[in-house]
Design a protein around this motif. Structure first.
Motif, PDB file in Angstrom:
ATOM      1  N   SER A 115       0.813  -1.018  -0.001  1.00  0.00           N
ATOM      2  CA  SER A 115      -0.055  -0.050   0.143  1.00  0.00           C
ATOM      3  C   SER A 115       0.889   1.267   0.010  1.00  0.00           C
ATOM      4  CB  SER A 115      -0.837  -0.114   1.268  1.00  0.00           C
ATOM      5  OG  SER A 115      -1.685   1.330   1.371  1.00  0.00           O
ATOM      6  N   THR A 142       0.923   4.077  -2.981  1.00  0.00           N
ATOM      7  CA  THR A 142       0.555   5.506  -2.508  1.00  0.00           C
ATOM      8  C   THR A 142       1.619   6.322  -2.843  1.00  0.00           C
ATOM      9  OG1 THR A 142      -0.887   4.485  -0.912  1.00  0.00           O
ATOM     10  CG2 THR A 142      -0.191   6.804  -0.694  1.00  0.00           C
ATOM     11  N   LEU A 180     -10.586  -2.146   1.882  1.00  0.00           N
ATOM     12  CA  LEU A 180      -9.621  -1.768   0.913  1.00  0.00           C
ATOM     13  C   LEU A 180     -10.209  -2.691  -0.345  1.00  0.00           C
ATOM     14  CD1 LEU A 180      -6.883  -0.951  -0.324  1.00  0.00           C
ATOM     15  CD2 LEU A 180      -5.903  -2.943   0.642  1.00  0.00           C
ATOM     16  N   SER A 239     -12.874  -0.581  -1.955  1.00  0.00           N
ATOM     17  CA  SER A 239     -12.520   0.919  -2.336  1.00  0.00           C
ATOM     18  C   SER A 239     -11.974   0.613  -3.678  1.00  0.00           C
ATOM     19  CB  SER A 239     -11.640   1.478  -1.291  1.00  0.00           C
ATOM     20  OG  SER A 239     -11.023   2.731  -1.691  1.00  0.00           O
ATOM     21  N   ALA A 296     -12.955   2.226  -7.210  1.00  0.00           N
ATOM     22  CA  ALA A 296     -12.017   3.040  -8.171  1.00  0.00           C
ATOM     23  C   ALA A 296     -11.734   2.435  -9.311  1.00  0.00           C
ATOM     24  CB  ALA A 296     -10.833   3.126  -7.143  1.00  0.00           C
ATOM     25  N   HIS A 310     -18.291   4.881  -1.098  1.00  0.00           N
ATOM     26  CA  HIS A 310     -16.943   4.790  -1.022  1.00  0.00           C
ATOM     27  C   HIS A 310     -16.305   5.717  -0.037  1.00  0.00           C
ATOM     28  CE1 HIS A 310     -13.112   4.289  -3.432  1.00  0.00           C
ATOM     29  NE2 HIS A 310     -12.889   5.891  -3.747  1.00  0.00           N
ATOM     30  N   LEU A 311     -16.477   6.665  -0.028  1.00  0.00           N
ATOM     31  CA  LEU A 311     -15.759   7.883   1.072  1.00  0.00           C
ATOM     32  C   LEU A 311     -15.991   6.850   2.544  1.00  0.00           C
ATOM     33  CD1 LEU A 311     -14.585  10.501   2.016  1.00  0.00           C
ATOM     34  CD2 LEU A 311     -17.090  11.379   2.266  1.00  0.00           C
ATOM     35  N   ASP A 370     -15.828   4.102   3.058  1.00  0.00           N
ATOM     36  CA  ASP A 370     -14.807   2.921   2.908  1.00  0.00           C
ATOM     37  C   ASP A 370     -13.385   3.524   3.307  1.00  0.00           C
ATOM     38  OD1 ASP A 370     -16.255   0.746   2.701  1.00  0.00           O
ATOM     39  OD2 ASP A 370     -16.465   0.904   0.356  1.00  0.00           O
ATOM     40  N   TYR A 371     -13.135   4.700   2.764  1.00  0.00           N
ATOM     41  CA  TYR A 371     -11.744   5.255   2.581  1.00  0.00           C
ATOM     42  C   TYR A 371     -11.696   5.570   4.483  1.00  0.00           C
ATOM     43  CZ  TYR A 371      -8.316   8.885   2.962  1.00  0.00           C
ATOM     44  OH  TYR A 371      -7.226   9.761   3.267  1.00  0.00           O
ATOM     45  N   ILE A 403     -10.887   2.777   6.777  1.00  0.00           N
ATOM     46  CA  ILE A 403      -9.629   2.277   6.847  1.00  0.00           C
ATOM     47  C   ILE A 403      -8.827   3.022   7.821  1.00  0.00           C
ATOM     48  CG2 ILE A 403      -7.247   2.036   5.239  1.00  0.00           C
ATOM     49  CD1 ILE A 403      -9.321   1.531   2.906  1.00  0.00           C
ATOM     50  N   GLN A 453     -13.868  11.206  -2.199  1.00  0.00           N
ATOM     51  CA  GLN A 453     -12.414  10.554  -1.677  1.00  0.00           C
ATOM     52  C   GLN A 453     -11.364  11.530  -1.830  1.00  0.00           C
ATOM     53  OE1 GLN A 453     -10.126   8.675  -3.090  1.00  0.00           O
ATOM     54  NE2 GLN A 453      -9.116   8.412  -1.064  1.00  0.00           N
ATOM     55  N   GLU A 460      -9.259  12.832   1.214  1.00  0.00           N
ATOM     56  CA  GLU A 460      -7.817  12.507   1.603  1.00  0.00           C
ATOM     57  C   GLU A 460      -6.823  13.781   1.414  1.00  0.00           C
ATOM     58  OE1 GLU A 460      -4.633   9.655  -0.496  1.00  0.00           O
ATOM     59  OE2 GLU A 460      -6.466   9.610  -1.377  1.00  0.00           O
TER      60      GLU A 460
END
Length: 213
Positions: free
Chosen positions: A6, A10, A100, A103, A107, A122-123, A125-126, A129, A159, A163
């Motif tokens: 990850s 990222t 994850l 998400s 995506a 979706h937001l 889920d983020y 995490i 999302q 972030e």
């Protein structure tokens, strides 16, 4: 190993090809790491070869290279990890990998337009995490008018904004209160249009910087 994968993905900004994945677990995670490294190598070679070619060709070839990581294989692997976490009763791992997986699935496969409800899911889920990684540090507050949830919006709209708040809005954040992200949606009475507001309780933007923006 999952965190290493990850972090590597990222940190990749499109130009730095040094963030390769080096793990040795004798599991399918090794294959994911190897496929990712091969993708970086191919993209680097591609960029060096086509700097002077037309933009349309570069975009087409780049998409082909990125598709080398098979989403079906990735989701099967994540499903395997979820199953192992359930078997060994490692609930936090089960929750974070499930979020994850959901998400990434969204995506990679969401159409250009989705419902607002799908974007909120979706937001969430983020944020889930983040909550598992850093308990009681971040919180999402949603005030969505029911009549807005089936309205169509662009996918991957919310999302990235959240972030951005996490990465920048809470830098040097000194308050002891939870770092809260607020989302509100409503129908404008004047023109009937959908209105969205995403905000945070972080340090804000300096006045001169905001003026420049």
């Amino acid at each position: 190993p999952i965190r290493q994968i990850s972090d590597a993905m990222t940190s990749f900004g499109g130009n730095d090809f040094t963030h390769t994945i080096q793990i040795h677990t004798d599991t399918e995670l090794d294959k994911i790491g190897h496929a990712y490294n091969e993708m970086l190598k191919n993209i680097e070679e591609f960029q060096n070869e086509v700097k002077n070619q037309q933009k349309e060709l570069r975009i087409s070839e780049m998409n082909t290279l990125i598709s080398q990581i098979n989403p079906h294989f990735l989701f099967n692997t994540l499903g395997c990890v979820i199953g192992m976490a359930m078997h060994y009763r490692v609930e936090p791992l089960e929750q974070i990998v499930t979020a994850l997986s959901d998400s990434l699935h969204y995506a990679l496969r969401a159409p250009d337009e989705v419902t607002l409800q799908q974007e909120i899911d979706h937001l969430q889920d983020y944020m889930r995490i983040l909550e598992i990684r850093m308990p009681d540090k971040y919180r999402l507050v949603v005030h969505a008018a029911p009549e807005t949830l089936e309205k169509r919006v662009l996918s991957l709209l919310l999302q990235p904004l959240a972030e951005n708040a996490v990465q920048h809005g809470f830098q040097e954040y000194q308050k002891r209160a939870e770092r809260t992200i607020y989302l509100a949606s409503w129908i404008d009475a004047a023109d009937g249009g959908l209105r969205l507001r995403l905000a945070d309780n972080g340090r804000g933007i300096e006045a001169d910087h905001l003026a420049g923006i």
